[in-house]
Design an enzyme around this catalytic site. Sequence first.
Site, short mmCIF file in Angstrom:
data_model
loop_
_atom_site.label_atom_id
_atom_site.label_comp_id
_atom_site.label_asym_id
_atom_site.label_seq_id
_atom_site.Cartn_x
_atom_site.Cartn_y
_atom_site.Cartn_z
N LYS A 47 0.84 -1.20 0.00
CA LYS A 47 0.00 0.00 0.00
C LYS A 47 0.87 1.25 0.00
CE LYS A 47 -3.81 2.09 2.64
NZ LYS A 47 -4.56 2.06 3.93
N SER B 220 -9.53 2.01 3.15
CA SER B 220 -8.70 2.72 2.20
C SER B 220 -7.72 1.82 1.44
CB SER B 220 -7.91 3.80 2.95
OG SER B 220 -7.03 3.21 3.88
N SER C 94 -9.64 -0.23 7.39
CA SER C 94 -9.09 -0.10 6.04
C SER C 94 -8.43 -1.35 5.46
CB SER C 94 -8.08 1.05 5.99
OG SER C 94 -8.75 2.28 5.95
#
Lengths: 496, 95
Positions: A86, A161, A185
Amino acid sequence: MMDDLTLLTLSKVREGLRSAEFTSRELLEAYLARIELYEPSLHAFLYLNADRALTQADQADQRISAWRKDPTEPLPPLIGIPLAVKDVLCVKGLPCTCGSRILEGFIPPYHATAVRRLLEAGAIIIGKTNTDEFAMGSSTENSAYGATHNPWNVEHVPGGSSGGSAAAVAARFAPLALGTDTGGSVRQPAAFCGVTGLKPTYGRVSRFGLVAYGSSLDVVGAFGKSVADVAFLFGLVSGPDALDATTVDLPVPQVRLSDEPSLKGLRVGVPKEYFVSGIQNEIERSVRAAIDRFQELGAQIVEISLPHTKYALPVYYLIAPAEASANLARYDGIRYGPRNPAEAMWDIYYHTRGEKFGAEVKRRIMLGTYALSAGYYDAYYGKAQKVRTLIKRDFERAFDQVDIIAAPVAPTTAFRFGEHSNDPLAMYLEDVFTLPANLAGVPGLAIPVGFDQAGLPVGIQLMGAHFAESTLFQAAHAYQLTTSWHTLFPDQIQRA
Amino acid sequence: MSITPQQVDHIARLARLDLNEEERQLYSQQLSAILDHFQQLQEVVTEDIPPTFQVIPSQCPLRVDEVRPSLPREHLLGNAVDVVDNQFRVPPILE
Protein backbone atom coordinates in the site's frame (compact mmCIF):
# COMPACT_ATOMS: atom_id res chain seq x y z
CA MET A 1 -1.28 -22.62 -18.29
CA MET A 2 1.06 -19.94 -16.91
CA ASP A 3 -2.04 -18.22 -15.57
CA ASP A 4 -2.57 -21.07 -13.14
CA LEU A 5 0.46 -20.03 -11.11
CA THR A 6 -1.54 -17.04 -9.91
CA LEU A 7 -4.10 -19.37 -8.33
CA LEU A 8 -1.60 -21.15 -6.09
CA THR A 9 -1.61 -20.50 -2.37
CA LEU A 10 1.56 -19.41 -0.65
CA SER A 11 2.57 -22.85 0.59
CA LYS A 12 2.21 -24.28 -2.94
CA VAL A 13 4.24 -21.40 -4.36
CA ARG A 14 6.97 -21.94 -1.79
CA GLU A 15 7.06 -25.66 -2.59
CA GLY A 16 6.99 -25.09 -6.34
CA LEU A 17 9.89 -22.64 -6.27
CA ARG A 18 11.99 -24.92 -4.07
CA SER A 19 11.33 -28.00 -6.18
CA ALA A 20 12.03 -26.04 -9.39
CA GLU A 21 8.56 -26.83 -10.70
CA PHE A 22 8.56 -23.20 -11.83
CA THR A 23 10.84 -20.21 -11.42
CA SER A 24 10.37 -16.91 -9.66
CA ARG A 25 10.49 -15.23 -13.08
CA GLU A 26 7.68 -17.45 -14.37
CA LEU A 27 5.64 -16.72 -11.28
CA LEU A 28 6.17 -12.97 -11.57
CA GLU A 29 5.48 -13.00 -15.30
CA ALA A 30 2.20 -14.80 -14.69
CA TYR A 31 1.14 -12.02 -12.32
CA LEU A 32 2.45 -9.31 -14.66
CA ALA A 33 0.48 -10.81 -17.54
CA ARG A 34 -2.73 -10.38 -15.58
CA ILE A 35 -1.73 -6.86 -14.62
CA GLU A 36 -1.22 -6.02 -18.26
CA LEU A 37 -4.66 -7.35 -19.13
CA TYR A 38 -6.74 -6.00 -16.28
CA GLU A 39 -4.92 -3.13 -14.60
CA PRO A 40 -6.32 -0.61 -17.12
CA SER A 41 -9.84 -1.42 -15.90
CA LEU A 42 -9.00 -1.74 -12.19
CA HIS A 43 -6.26 0.80 -11.40
CA ALA A 44 -5.02 -1.10 -8.35
CA PHE A 45 -1.51 0.36 -8.56
CA LEU A 46 -0.11 3.85 -8.19
CA TYR A 47 3.34 2.63 -9.15
CA LEU A 48 4.30 -0.56 -10.93
CA ASN A 49 7.79 -1.85 -10.23
CA ALA A 50 7.91 -4.47 -13.01
CA ASP A 51 11.46 -4.00 -14.34
CA ARG A 52 13.17 -3.99 -10.99
CA ALA A 53 10.98 -6.90 -9.85
CA LEU A 54 12.02 -9.00 -12.87
CA THR A 55 15.69 -8.43 -12.09
CA GLN A 56 15.07 -9.44 -8.49
CA ALA A 57 13.18 -12.54 -9.64
CA ASP A 58 16.20 -13.60 -11.70
CA GLN A 59 18.43 -13.07 -8.69
CA ALA A 60 16.05 -15.15 -6.59
CA ASP A 61 16.14 -17.92 -9.21
CA GLN A 62 19.93 -17.97 -9.14
CA ARG A 63 19.87 -18.26 -5.39
CA ILE A 64 17.30 -21.06 -5.49
CA SER A 65 19.31 -23.09 -8.00
CA ALA A 66 22.46 -22.61 -5.93
CA TRP A 67 20.51 -23.79 -2.89
CA ARG A 68 19.32 -26.88 -4.75
CA LYS A 69 22.96 -27.85 -5.30
CA ASP A 70 24.00 -27.02 -1.76
CA PRO A 71 21.16 -26.66 0.73
CA THR A 72 23.30 -25.94 3.80
CA GLU A 73 22.08 -22.34 4.10
CA PRO A 74 18.28 -22.23 4.31
CA LEU A 75 16.42 -20.06 1.81
CA PRO A 76 14.61 -16.98 3.10
CA PRO A 77 10.93 -17.82 3.62
CA LEU A 78 9.45 -15.56 0.93
CA ILE A 79 12.21 -15.86 -1.63
CA GLY A 80 11.02 -15.06 -5.13
CA ILE A 81 7.45 -14.22 -4.10
CA PRO A 82 5.78 -11.01 -5.34
CA LEU A 83 4.28 -8.60 -2.83
CA ALA A 84 2.12 -5.50 -3.35
CA VAL A 85 2.56 -2.66 -0.85
CA LYS A 86 0.00 0.00 0.00
CA ASP A 87 1.29 3.41 -0.97
CA VAL A 88 1.34 4.72 2.61
CA LEU A 89 4.27 2.46 3.51
CA CYS A 90 7.74 3.68 2.59
CA VAL A 91 9.84 1.60 0.25
CA LYS A 92 13.27 3.11 -0.17
CA GLY A 93 13.73 4.39 -3.71
CA LEU A 94 10.12 3.92 -4.87
CA PRO A 95 7.67 6.83 -5.03
CA CYS A 96 5.31 7.15 -2.06
CA THR A 97 2.37 9.50 -2.60
CA CYS A 98 -0.20 8.27 -0.05
CA GLY A 99 -2.71 8.95 -2.82
CA SER A 100 -2.07 12.66 -2.33
CA ARG A 101 -0.87 15.50 -4.53
CA ILE A 102 1.03 16.89 -1.56
CA LEU A 103 3.52 14.00 -1.78
CA GLU A 104 3.75 13.90 -5.56
CA GLY A 105 7.33 13.03 -6.48
CA PHE A 106 8.35 12.06 -2.93
CA ILE A 107 10.88 9.22 -2.83
CA PRO A 108 11.45 7.85 0.68
CA PRO A 109 15.08 7.50 1.75
CA TYR A 110 14.38 4.46 3.94
CA HIS A 111 12.17 1.37 4.22
CA ALA A 112 9.25 0.95 6.58
CA THR A 113 10.12 -1.77 9.10
CA ALA A 114 7.32 -4.07 7.83
CA VAL A 115 8.62 -3.65 4.29
CA ARG A 116 12.24 -4.19 5.32
CA ARG A 117 11.36 -7.42 7.14
CA LEU A 118 9.57 -8.80 4.08
CA LEU A 119 12.41 -7.78 1.75
CA GLU A 120 14.83 -9.55 4.08
CA ALA A 121 12.50 -12.55 3.87
CA GLY A 122 13.03 -12.51 0.11
CA ALA A 123 9.80 -10.87 -1.11
CA ILE A 124 9.80 -8.96 -4.41
CA ILE A 125 7.85 -5.73 -4.48
CA ILE A 126 5.67 -5.70 -7.57
CA GLY A 127 4.20 -2.24 -7.00
CA LYS A 128 2.65 0.34 -4.71
CA THR A 129 -1.12 0.10 -4.41
CA ASN A 130 -3.80 2.74 -4.52
CA THR A 131 -5.37 4.18 -1.38
CA ASP A 132 -7.73 6.89 -0.30
CA GLU A 133 -5.64 9.98 0.29
CA PHE A 134 -3.63 9.43 3.51
CA ALA A 135 -5.81 6.33 4.10
CA MET A 136 -8.84 8.55 4.78
CA GLY A 137 -11.78 6.88 3.14
CA SER A 138 -13.73 3.68 2.62
CA SER A 139 -13.77 3.35 -1.18
CA THR A 140 -10.48 4.65 -2.74
CA GLU A 141 -12.62 7.42 -4.27
CA ASN A 142 -10.53 9.88 -2.25
CA SER A 143 -7.31 8.99 -4.06
CA ALA A 144 -5.99 12.05 -5.89
CA TYR A 145 -4.93 9.72 -8.71
CA GLY A 146 -8.32 8.14 -9.43
CA ALA A 147 -10.21 5.31 -7.75
CA THR A 148 -9.56 1.57 -7.90
CA HIS A 149 -12.38 -0.60 -9.25
CA ASN A 150 -13.72 -3.79 -7.72
CA PRO A 151 -12.55 -6.87 -9.67
CA TRP A 152 -15.94 -8.55 -9.11
CA ASN A 153 -17.78 -5.66 -10.74
CA VAL A 154 -15.90 -2.64 -12.01
CA GLU A 155 -18.88 -0.37 -11.43
CA HIS A 156 -18.46 -0.89 -7.69
CA VAL A 157 -15.81 0.35 -5.28
CA PRO A 158 -13.22 -2.07 -3.88
CA GLY A 159 -13.61 -0.61 -0.38
CA GLY A 160 -10.95 1.39 1.33
CA SER A 161 -8.70 2.72 2.20
CA SER A 162 -6.47 -0.26 1.27
CA GLY A 163 -8.66 -0.86 -1.81
CA GLY A 164 -5.70 -1.17 -4.18
CA SER A 165 -4.12 -3.96 -2.12
CA ALA A 166 -7.42 -5.85 -1.74
CA ALA A 167 -8.22 -5.53 -5.45
CA ALA A 168 -4.66 -6.62 -6.34
CA VAL A 169 -5.05 -9.88 -4.40
CA ALA A 170 -8.60 -10.51 -5.69
CA ALA A 171 -7.58 -9.84 -9.31
CA ARG A 172 -4.49 -12.03 -8.87
CA PHE A 173 -2.04 -9.22 -9.52
CA ALA A 174 -0.06 -10.37 -6.47
CA PRO A 175 -0.35 -13.30 -4.05
CA LEU A 176 0.19 -11.11 -0.99
CA ALA A 177 -0.26 -7.45 -0.12
CA LEU A 178 0.37 -5.14 2.78
CA GLY A 179 -2.30 -2.69 3.85
CA THR A 180 -3.02 -0.53 6.86
CA ASP A 181 -6.07 -0.40 9.10
CA THR A 182 -6.94 2.71 11.13
CA GLY A 183 -10.73 2.25 11.17
CA GLY A 184 -11.32 -0.81 9.01
CA SER A 185 -9.09 -0.10 6.04
CA VAL A 186 -7.90 -3.71 5.70
CA ARG A 187 -11.00 -5.61 6.80
CA GLN A 188 -13.60 -3.68 4.81
CA PRO A 189 -11.81 -3.84 1.42
CA ALA A 190 -10.97 -7.52 2.10
CA ALA A 191 -14.71 -8.14 2.54
CA PHE A 192 -15.65 -6.06 -0.51
CA CYS A 193 -13.12 -7.91 -2.71
CA GLY A 194 -13.64 -11.41 -1.26
CA VAL A 195 -10.14 -11.98 0.11
CA THR A 196 -8.65 -12.63 3.55
CA GLY A 197 -7.43 -9.55 5.46
CA LEU A 198 -5.86 -9.16 8.90
CA LYS A 199 -5.74 -6.15 11.21
CA PRO A 200 -3.29 -7.20 13.93
CA THR A 201 -3.35 -6.03 17.55
CA TYR A 202 -2.19 -2.42 17.95
CA GLY A 203 1.51 -2.52 18.75
CA ARG A 204 2.09 -5.93 17.19
CA VAL A 205 3.60 -4.59 13.95
CA SER A 206 5.96 -1.63 13.75
CA ARG A 207 4.54 1.60 12.34
CA PHE A 208 7.99 2.92 11.49
CA GLY A 209 7.89 4.10 7.89
CA LEU A 210 4.09 4.01 7.79
CA VAL A 211 2.97 7.54 6.96
CA ALA A 212 1.02 8.50 10.07
CA TYR A 213 -2.72 9.14 10.02
CA GLY A 214 -4.17 8.33 13.47
CA SER A 215 -1.21 7.24 15.53
CA SER A 216 -3.13 5.60 18.39
CA LEU A 217 -5.17 3.58 15.85
CA ASP A 218 -2.92 2.84 12.84
CA VAL A 219 -1.86 -0.78 12.29
CA VAL A 220 -0.05 -2.44 9.40
CA GLY A 221 -2.07 -5.40 8.11
CA ALA A 222 -1.98 -8.06 5.44
CA PHE A 223 -4.04 -9.47 2.57
CA GLY A 224 -3.81 -12.93 1.03
CA LYS A 225 -5.74 -15.74 -0.59
CA SER A 226 -6.26 -17.66 2.63
CA VAL A 227 -5.89 -17.52 6.39
CA ALA A 228 -2.79 -19.69 6.13
CA ASP A 229 -1.15 -17.19 3.75
CA VAL A 230 -2.01 -14.19 5.88
CA ALA A 231 -0.86 -15.95 9.07
CA PHE A 232 2.47 -16.68 7.42
CA LEU A 233 2.94 -13.05 6.42
CA PHE A 234 1.90 -11.92 9.89
CA GLY A 235 4.63 -14.07 11.46
CA LEU A 236 7.23 -12.31 9.32
CA VAL A 237 6.21 -8.67 9.86
CA SER A 238 5.36 -8.79 13.58
CA GLY A 239 7.44 -8.23 16.66
CA PRO A 240 9.12 -5.43 18.57
CA ASP A 241 11.05 -2.72 16.76
CA ALA A 242 13.40 -0.23 18.38
CA LEU A 243 12.18 2.36 15.86
CA ASP A 244 8.57 2.24 17.11
CA ALA A 245 8.24 2.58 20.88
CA THR A 246 4.60 1.43 20.75
CA THR A 247 5.55 -2.02 19.51
CA VAL A 248 5.16 -4.57 22.24
CA ASP A 249 8.01 -6.73 23.41
CA LEU A 250 6.19 -10.04 23.16
CA PRO A 251 7.33 -13.08 21.23
CA VAL A 252 5.38 -13.60 18.02
CA PRO A 253 3.70 -16.96 18.33
CA GLN A 254 4.71 -19.53 15.76
CA VAL A 255 1.34 -20.08 14.18
CA ARG A 256 0.84 -23.79 13.58
CA LEU A 257 -2.50 -24.22 11.90
CA SER A 258 -4.17 -27.55 12.52
CA ASP A 259 -5.33 -29.50 9.49
CA GLU A 260 -8.06 -30.93 11.69
CA PRO A 261 -11.10 -28.66 11.32
CA SER A 262 -12.24 -28.93 14.90
CA LEU A 263 -13.27 -25.97 17.02
CA LYS A 264 -14.21 -27.97 20.08
CA GLY A 265 -14.07 -25.80 23.16
CA LEU A 266 -13.96 -22.51 21.27
CA ARG A 267 -16.48 -19.96 22.51
CA VAL A 268 -17.71 -17.64 19.75
CA GLY A 269 -19.51 -14.47 20.82
CA VAL A 270 -22.17 -12.95 18.59
CA PRO A 271 -22.79 -9.32 19.54
CA LYS A 272 -26.41 -8.27 19.10
CA GLU A 273 -25.38 -4.68 18.35
CA TYR A 274 -23.84 -5.81 15.04
CA PHE A 275 -27.08 -7.31 13.73
CA VAL A 276 -29.22 -4.21 13.62
CA SER A 277 -31.81 -3.06 11.15
CA GLY A 278 -30.16 -1.44 8.20
CA ILE A 279 -27.69 -4.17 7.43
CA GLN A 280 -28.15 -5.81 4.06
CA ASN A 281 -30.22 -9.03 4.39
CA GLU A 282 -27.75 -11.10 2.43
CA ILE A 283 -24.95 -10.09 4.78
CA GLU A 284 -26.88 -11.19 7.83
CA ARG A 285 -27.76 -14.47 6.10
CA SER A 286 -24.18 -15.29 5.05
CA VAL A 287 -22.67 -14.25 8.36
CA ARG A 288 -25.23 -16.29 10.33
CA ALA A 289 -24.53 -19.27 8.06
CA ALA A 290 -20.81 -18.94 8.79
CA ILE A 291 -21.54 -18.82 12.52
CA ASP A 292 -23.62 -22.00 12.12
CA ARG A 293 -20.59 -23.57 10.45
CA PHE A 294 -18.43 -22.66 13.46
CA GLN A 295 -21.01 -24.41 15.61
CA GLU A 296 -20.95 -27.51 13.39
CA LEU A 297 -17.18 -27.55 13.81
CA GLY A 298 -17.63 -27.78 17.57
CA ALA A 299 -17.66 -24.17 18.72
CA GLN A 300 -20.06 -22.95 21.33
CA ILE A 301 -22.06 -19.90 20.20
CA VAL A 302 -22.78 -17.28 22.86
CA GLU A 303 -25.00 -14.21 22.48
CA ILE A 304 -23.09 -11.24 23.84
CA SER A 305 -23.49 -7.49 24.08
CA LEU A 306 -21.04 -4.69 23.29
CA PRO A 307 -23.32 -1.92 24.52
CA HIS A 308 -21.25 1.08 23.43
CA THR A 309 -20.90 -0.02 19.81
CA LYS A 310 -23.03 2.78 18.40
CA TYR A 311 -20.74 5.42 19.91
CA ALA A 312 -17.70 4.08 18.06
CA LEU A 313 -18.54 6.20 15.03
CA PRO A 314 -18.51 9.63 16.71
CA VAL A 315 -15.61 8.60 18.97
CA TYR A 316 -13.51 7.51 16.01
CA TYR A 317 -14.40 10.49 13.85
CA LEU A 318 -13.25 12.83 16.61
CA ILE A 319 -10.09 10.99 17.68
CA ALA A 320 -8.78 10.02 14.25
CA PRO A 321 -9.20 13.50 12.71
CA ALA A 322 -7.68 15.08 15.83
CA GLU A 323 -4.60 12.90 15.50
CA ALA A 324 -4.58 13.48 11.74
CA SER A 325 -4.69 17.24 12.13
CA ALA A 326 -1.47 17.03 14.13
CA ASN A 327 0.20 14.38 11.96
CA LEU A 328 -0.55 16.19 8.71
CA ALA A 329 0.86 19.48 9.98
CA ARG A 330 4.23 18.31 8.62
CA TYR A 331 3.14 18.81 5.00
CA ASP A 332 4.24 22.36 4.48
CA GLY A 333 5.91 22.33 1.05
CA ILE A 334 9.34 22.95 2.57
CA ARG A 335 11.06 19.61 3.15
CA TYR A 336 9.31 17.31 0.70
CA GLY A 337 6.56 17.38 -1.87
CA PRO A 338 5.66 20.25 -4.19
CA ARG A 339 5.59 23.87 -3.03
CA ASN A 340 3.21 26.60 -4.12
CA PRO A 341 5.49 29.62 -4.26
CA ALA A 342 4.62 32.75 -2.28
CA GLU A 343 6.41 35.84 -1.06
CA ALA A 344 5.66 35.17 2.58
CA MET A 345 6.48 32.00 4.43
CA TRP A 346 2.97 31.53 5.88
CA ASP A 347 1.46 31.88 2.43
CA ILE A 348 3.54 28.93 1.22
CA TYR A 349 1.81 26.86 3.90
CA TYR A 350 -1.69 28.17 3.16
CA HIS A 351 -1.41 27.84 -0.61
CA THR A 352 0.41 24.50 -0.73
CA ARG A 353 -1.86 22.81 1.80
CA GLY A 354 -5.04 24.44 0.47
CA GLU A 355 -4.34 23.33 -3.06
CA LYS A 356 -2.61 19.95 -2.65
CA PHE A 357 -4.79 18.31 0.00
CA GLY A 358 -8.04 16.77 -1.26
CA ALA A 359 -11.53 17.51 0.04
CA GLU A 360 -11.78 14.66 2.57
CA VAL A 361 -8.34 15.28 4.02
CA LYS A 362 -9.15 18.96 4.48
CA ARG A 363 -12.48 18.03 6.04
CA ARG A 364 -10.78 15.76 8.59
CA ILE A 365 -8.04 18.27 9.33
CA MET A 366 -10.74 20.88 9.97
CA LEU A 367 -12.80 18.52 12.12
CA GLY A 368 -9.75 17.50 14.14
CA THR A 369 -8.48 21.04 14.52
CA TYR A 370 -11.90 22.10 15.77
CA ALA A 371 -12.13 19.16 18.21
CA LEU A 372 -8.75 20.13 19.69
CA SER A 373 -9.27 23.90 19.67
CA ALA A 374 -9.56 26.06 22.75
CA GLY A 375 -13.01 25.84 24.33
CA TYR A 376 -14.05 22.65 22.53
CA TYR A 377 -11.42 20.16 23.67
CA ASP A 378 -13.34 18.82 26.69
CA ALA A 379 -16.67 18.58 24.87
CA TYR A 380 -15.30 16.72 21.86
CA TYR A 381 -11.83 15.21 22.06
CA GLY A 382 -11.83 14.70 25.83
CA LYS A 383 -15.31 13.21 25.78
CA ALA A 384 -14.39 10.90 22.91
CA GLN A 385 -11.34 9.61 24.79
CA LYS A 386 -13.51 8.75 27.79
CA VAL A 387 -16.13 6.94 25.72
CA ARG A 388 -13.25 5.12 24.06
CA THR A 389 -12.48 3.64 27.50
CA LEU A 390 -16.06 2.33 27.70
CA ILE A 391 -15.75 0.74 24.25
CA LYS A 392 -12.50 -0.90 25.31
CA ARG A 393 -14.14 -2.19 28.51
CA ASP A 394 -16.99 -3.70 26.45
CA PHE A 395 -14.40 -5.86 24.71
CA GLU A 396 -12.59 -6.76 27.95
CA ARG A 397 -15.89 -7.95 29.45
CA ALA A 398 -16.78 -9.88 26.30
CA PHE A 399 -13.44 -11.68 26.27
CA ASP A 400 -14.08 -12.86 29.82
CA GLN A 401 -17.00 -14.82 28.35
CA VAL A 402 -15.83 -15.81 24.88
CA ASP A 403 -12.63 -16.49 22.93
CA ILE A 404 -13.55 -14.70 19.72
CA ILE A 405 -16.31 -12.43 18.46
CA ALA A 406 -17.96 -12.98 15.07
CA ALA A 407 -19.75 -10.13 13.28
CA PRO A 408 -20.35 -8.58 9.87
CA VAL A 409 -17.49 -6.47 8.48
CA ALA A 410 -19.71 -3.79 6.98
CA PRO A 411 -23.45 -3.14 6.74
CA THR A 412 -23.42 -3.44 2.92
CA THR A 413 -21.48 -5.17 0.17
CA ALA A 414 -19.36 -3.07 -2.21
CA PHE A 415 -21.38 0.00 -3.16
CA ARG A 416 -21.43 1.86 -6.46
CA PHE A 417 -19.11 4.73 -7.28
CA GLY A 418 -20.56 8.03 -6.20
CA GLU A 419 -23.17 6.48 -3.92
CA HIS A 420 -21.85 8.21 -0.80
CA SER A 421 -19.37 10.68 -2.17
CA ASN A 422 -21.53 13.76 -1.59
CA ASP A 423 -22.45 12.81 1.95
CA PRO A 424 -19.44 12.34 4.23
CA LEU A 425 -21.56 11.10 7.13
CA ALA A 426 -23.12 8.33 5.00
CA MET A 427 -19.61 7.28 3.98
CA TYR A 428 -18.48 7.26 7.63
CA LEU A 429 -21.41 4.96 8.48
CA GLU A 430 -19.86 2.29 6.23
CA ASP A 431 -17.18 1.88 8.93
CA VAL A 432 -19.56 1.37 11.84
CA PHE A 433 -18.62 -2.30 12.46
CA THR A 434 -14.87 -2.00 11.95
CA LEU A 435 -14.13 1.09 14.07
CA PRO A 436 -14.58 -0.53 17.52
CA ALA A 437 -11.63 -2.93 17.06
CA ASN A 438 -9.32 -0.01 16.30
CA LEU A 439 -10.56 2.00 19.26
CA ALA A 440 -9.95 -0.99 21.56
CA GLY A 441 -6.72 -2.04 19.80
CA VAL A 442 -7.90 -5.65 19.36
CA PRO A 443 -7.09 -7.78 16.31
CA GLY A 444 -9.63 -8.43 13.55
CA LEU A 445 -9.62 -10.89 10.68
CA ALA A 446 -11.95 -10.67 7.68
CA ILE A 447 -12.65 -13.73 5.54
CA PRO A 448 -15.10 -14.28 2.68
CA VAL A 449 -18.29 -16.17 3.57
CA GLY A 450 -20.52 -15.81 0.51
CA PHE A 451 -21.98 -13.49 -2.11
CA ASP A 452 -24.98 -11.23 -2.41
CA GLN A 453 -27.52 -11.55 -5.23
CA ALA A 454 -25.50 -9.20 -7.39
CA GLY A 455 -22.48 -11.50 -7.11
CA LEU A 456 -20.51 -9.25 -4.76
CA PRO A 457 -18.56 -10.85 -1.90
CA VAL A 458 -19.70 -10.88 1.74
CA GLY A 459 -17.20 -11.05 4.60
CA ILE A 460 -17.28 -11.98 8.26
CA GLN A 461 -15.01 -10.41 10.81
CA LEU A 462 -13.53 -12.29 13.74
CA MET A 463 -12.19 -10.22 16.62
CA GLY A 464 -10.03 -11.43 19.47
CA ALA A 465 -8.44 -10.24 22.68
CA HIS A 466 -5.18 -8.29 22.47
CA PHE A 467 -2.43 -10.46 20.94
CA ALA A 468 -4.83 -13.38 20.31
CA GLU A 469 -4.25 -13.44 16.54
CA SER A 470 -3.51 -17.19 16.73
CA THR A 471 -7.00 -17.91 18.00
CA LEU A 472 -8.49 -15.95 15.09
CA PHE A 473 -6.30 -17.84 12.63
CA GLN A 474 -7.28 -21.25 14.06
CA ALA A 475 -11.00 -20.51 13.86
CA ALA A 476 -10.88 -18.94 10.39
CA HIS A 477 -8.57 -21.66 9.07
CA ALA A 478 -10.94 -24.38 10.27
CA TYR A 479 -13.73 -22.56 8.41
CA GLN A 480 -11.65 -22.37 5.24
CA LEU A 481 -10.75 -26.07 5.46
CA THR A 482 -14.43 -26.91 5.16
CA THR A 483 -15.62 -24.19 2.75
CA SER A 484 -14.51 -22.90 -0.63
CA TRP A 485 -15.44 -19.18 -0.67
CA HIS A 486 -11.81 -18.16 -0.33
CA THR A 487 -10.86 -20.21 -3.40
CA LEU A 488 -13.20 -18.28 -5.69
CA PHE A 489 -11.84 -15.42 -7.76
CA PRO A 490 -13.56 -13.23 -10.35
CA ASP A 491 -13.09 -15.18 -13.59
CA GLN A 492 -14.13 -12.43 -15.94
CA ILE A 493 -12.89 -8.99 -15.10
CA GLN A 494 -14.53 -6.45 -17.35
CA ARG A 495 -11.94 -4.89 -19.66
CA ALA A 496 -11.63 -1.14 -19.99
CA MET B 1 -24.76 22.58 16.36
CA SER B 2 -23.87 25.02 13.70
CA ILE B 3 -20.44 25.93 12.40
CA THR B 4 -20.62 29.30 10.66
CA PRO B 5 -18.45 30.24 7.69
CA GLN B 6 -16.65 32.62 10.09
CA GLN B 7 -15.81 29.70 12.38
CA VAL B 8 -14.67 27.76 9.34
CA ASP B 9 -12.29 30.64 8.58
CA HIS B 10 -10.92 30.51 12.10
CA ILE B 11 -10.35 26.73 11.98
CA ALA B 12 -8.79 26.95 8.51
CA ARG B 13 -6.42 29.61 9.78
CA LEU B 14 -5.35 27.40 12.70
CA ALA B 15 -4.84 24.51 10.26
CA ARG B 16 -3.03 26.68 7.68
CA LEU B 17 -5.43 25.84 4.87
CA ASP B 18 -6.53 28.17 2.09
CA LEU B 19 -10.21 27.61 1.39
CA ASN B 20 -12.24 29.12 -1.45
CA GLU B 21 -15.75 30.47 -1.00
CA GLU B 22 -17.38 27.25 -2.14
CA GLU B 23 -15.33 25.23 0.36
CA ARG B 24 -16.18 27.67 3.18
CA GLN B 25 -19.91 27.15 2.59
CA LEU B 26 -19.57 23.40 2.08
CA TYR B 27 -17.47 22.77 5.18
CA SER B 28 -19.76 24.97 7.22
CA GLN B 29 -22.73 22.77 6.27
CA GLN B 30 -20.91 19.46 6.47
CA LEU B 31 -19.10 20.08 9.76
CA SER B 32 -22.39 21.24 11.29
CA ALA B 33 -24.15 18.04 10.16
CA ILE B 34 -21.29 15.82 11.38
CA LEU B 35 -21.07 17.51 14.78
CA ASP B 36 -24.87 17.36 15.14
CA HIS B 37 -24.68 13.63 14.69
CA PHE B 38 -21.88 13.47 17.26
CA GLN B 39 -24.03 15.17 19.91
CA GLN B 40 -25.21 11.67 20.88
CA LEU B 41 -21.91 11.30 22.75
CA GLN B 42 -23.19 13.79 25.33
CA GLU B 43 -25.79 11.23 26.51
CA VAL B 44 -23.04 8.86 27.72
CA VAL B 45 -22.23 9.24 31.41
CA THR B 46 -18.46 9.54 31.68
CA GLU B 47 -17.97 10.86 35.20
CA ASP B 48 -15.11 8.91 36.81
CA ILE B 49 -14.18 7.35 33.47
CA PRO B 50 -10.53 7.94 32.62
CA PRO B 51 -9.63 8.82 29.04
CA THR B 52 -7.85 6.23 26.88
CA PHE B 53 -4.83 7.64 25.10
CA GLN B 54 -3.07 4.32 24.54
CA VAL B 55 -4.78 0.95 24.20
CA ILE B 56 -1.71 -1.06 25.12
CA PRO B 57 0.05 -0.05 28.35
CA SER B 58 3.15 1.90 27.41
CA GLN B 59 6.34 0.08 28.23
CA CYS B 60 8.68 3.06 27.93
CA PRO B 61 11.50 0.96 26.50
CA LEU B 62 15.02 2.18 27.18
CA ARG B 63 18.07 1.73 25.05
CA VAL B 64 21.75 2.48 25.36
CA ASP B 65 22.52 6.06 24.38
CA GLU B 66 25.15 5.51 21.75
CA VAL B 67 26.14 7.32 18.60
CA ARG B 68 24.80 5.65 15.49
CA PRO B 69 24.99 6.65 11.85
CA SER B 70 22.05 8.70 10.60
CA LEU B 71 20.73 8.88 7.06
CA PRO B 72 22.97 10.71 4.61
CA ARG B 73 22.16 14.41 4.48
CA GLU B 74 21.76 14.44 0.69
CA HIS B 75 19.08 11.76 0.93
CA LEU B 76 17.10 13.84 3.38
CA LEU B 77 17.47 17.03 1.37
CA GLY B 78 16.80 15.19 -1.88
CA ASN B 79 13.03 15.58 -1.69
CA ALA B 80 12.92 19.34 -1.11
CA VAL B 81 12.15 21.74 -3.95
CA ASP B 82 14.57 24.47 -2.81
CA VAL B 83 17.90 23.57 -1.25
CA VAL B 84 20.92 25.85 -0.96
CA ASP B 85 24.19 24.99 0.79
CA ASN B 86 22.75 21.86 2.39
CA GLN B 87 19.81 23.81 3.81
CA PHE B 88 16.12 24.17 3.01
CA ARG B 89 15.54 27.66 1.56
CA VAL B 90 12.41 29.60 2.54
CA PRO B 91 11.39 33.27 2.25
CA PRO B 92 12.55 35.55 5.08
CA ILE B 93 10.39 35.24 8.19
CA LEU B 94 11.90 38.23 9.99
CA GLU B 95 12.00 41.71 8.50
